[in-house]
Design a protein around this motif. Structure first.
Motif, PDB file in Angstrom:
ATOM      1  N   ARG A  88       0.834  -1.206   0.000  1.00 25.73           N
ATOM      2  CA  ARG A  88       0.000   0.000   0.000  1.00 25.73           C
ATOM      3  C   ARG A  88       0.867   1.254   0.000  1.00 25.73           C
ATOM      4  N   GLU A  89       1.919   1.249   0.792  1.00 20.17           N
ATOM      5  CA  GLU A  89       2.827   2.393   0.855  1.00 20.17           C
ATOM      6  C   GLU A  89       3.504   2.627  -0.494  1.00 20.17           C
ATOM      7  N   GLU A  90       3.953   1.532  -1.141  1.00 23.00           N
ATOM      8  CA  GLU A  90       4.578   1.658  -2.461  1.00 23.00           C
ATOM      9  C   GLU A  90       3.580   2.203  -3.483  1.00 23.00           C
ATOM     10  N   TYR A  91       2.343   1.712  -3.412  1.00 20.49           N
ATOM     11  CA  TYR A  91       1.318   2.184  -4.337  1.00 20.49           C
ATOM     12  C   TYR A  91       1.044   3.667  -4.137  1.00 20.49           C
ATOM     13  N   ARG A  92       0.927   4.077  -2.880  1.00 22.69           N
ATOM     14  CA  ARG A  92       0.656   5.498  -2.597  1.00 22.69           C
ATOM     15  C   ARG A  92       1.807   6.383  -3.060  1.00 22.69           C
ATOM     16  N   ALA A  93       3.032   5.873  -2.991  1.00 22.35           N
ATOM     17  CA  ALA A  93       4.195   6.661  -3.396  1.00 22.35           C
ATOM     18  C   ALA A  93       4.353   6.717  -4.919  1.00 22.35           C
ATOM     19  N   THR A  94       4.038   5.610  -5.597  1.00 18.37           N
ATOM     20  CA  THR A  94       4.299   5.531  -7.042  1.00 18.37           C
ATOM     21  C   THR A  94       3.050   5.566  -7.906  1.00 18.37           C
ATOM     22  N   GLY A  95       1.919   5.132  -7.357  1.00 23.16           N
ATOM     23  CA  GLY A  95       0.693   5.026  -8.148  1.00 23.16           C
ATOM     24  C   GLY A  95       0.657   3.763  -8.993  1.00 23.16           C
ATOM     25  N   ILE A  96       1.654   2.888  -8.812  1.00 20.18           N
ATOM     26  CA  ILE A  96       1.733   1.644  -9.584  1.00 20.18           C
ATOM     27  C   ILE A  96       1.427   0.482  -8.652  1.00 20.18           C
ATOM     28  N   LYS A  97       0.423  -0.305  -9.035  1.00 23.72           N
ATOM     29  CA  LYS A  97       0.040  -1.455  -8.226  1.00 23.72           C
ATOM     30  C   LYS A  97       0.939  -2.628  -8.563  1.00 23.72           C
ATOM     31  N   LYS A  98       1.504  -3.254  -7.528  1.00 23.33           N
ATOM     32  CA  LYS A  98       2.381  -4.407  -7.715  1.00 23.33           C
ATOM     33  C   LYS A  98       1.538  -5.668  -7.663  1.00 23.33           C
ATOM     34  N   LYS A  99       1.732  -6.538  -8.653  1.00 22.94           N
ATOM     35  CA  LYS A  99       1.009  -7.803  -8.663  1.00 22.94           C
ATOM     36  C   LYS A  99       1.852  -8.855  -7.967  1.00 22.94           C
TER      37      LYS A  99
END
Length: 107
Positions: A88-99
């Motif tokens: 969630r933190e990575e998504y909020r920082a980058t806007g890219i969802k990790k699969k």
């Protein structure tokens, strides 16, 4: 007045995160960790067809015991929660969802 920001705010979980998203990570990881039992049960089912309910009880019980063992482990929940919060933190920082990478099996 502005709401407080920081680590405490970032670690709060919404209902859907607690009840859907983290349990999904738990299920995926438990299936990976119990993959030998998943394969044994799948093989038994393929070999016995309609009689699988009767003939694959042992494999089914072993699989359920393995999965439930992980589902009911509080430390496993915390590991999966930490993994979710990191995603969630990575998504909020980058806007890219990790699969998540999943182990492919013939289920």
């Amino acid at each position: 007045m502005e709401p407080p920001s920081g680590a405490a705010e970032n670690s709060k979980l919404r209902h859907v995160e607690k009840d859907v998203l983290i349990p999904q990570i738990m299920r995926d990881r438990a299936k990976e960790l119990c993959s030998d039992k998943v394969r044994a049960f799948t093989k038994c089912c393929k070999e016995t067809g309609f009689l699988m309910v009767v003939k694959c009880r042992e494999e089914n019980t072993a699989l359920k015991d393995c999965l439930v063992g992980y589902y009911s482990d509080p430390s496993f929940y915390e590991e999966c929660k930490a993994e979710y919060l990191k995603q969630r933190e990575e998504y909020r920082a980058t806007g890219i969802k990790k699969k998540r990478q999943k182990i492919t099996s013939n289920i």
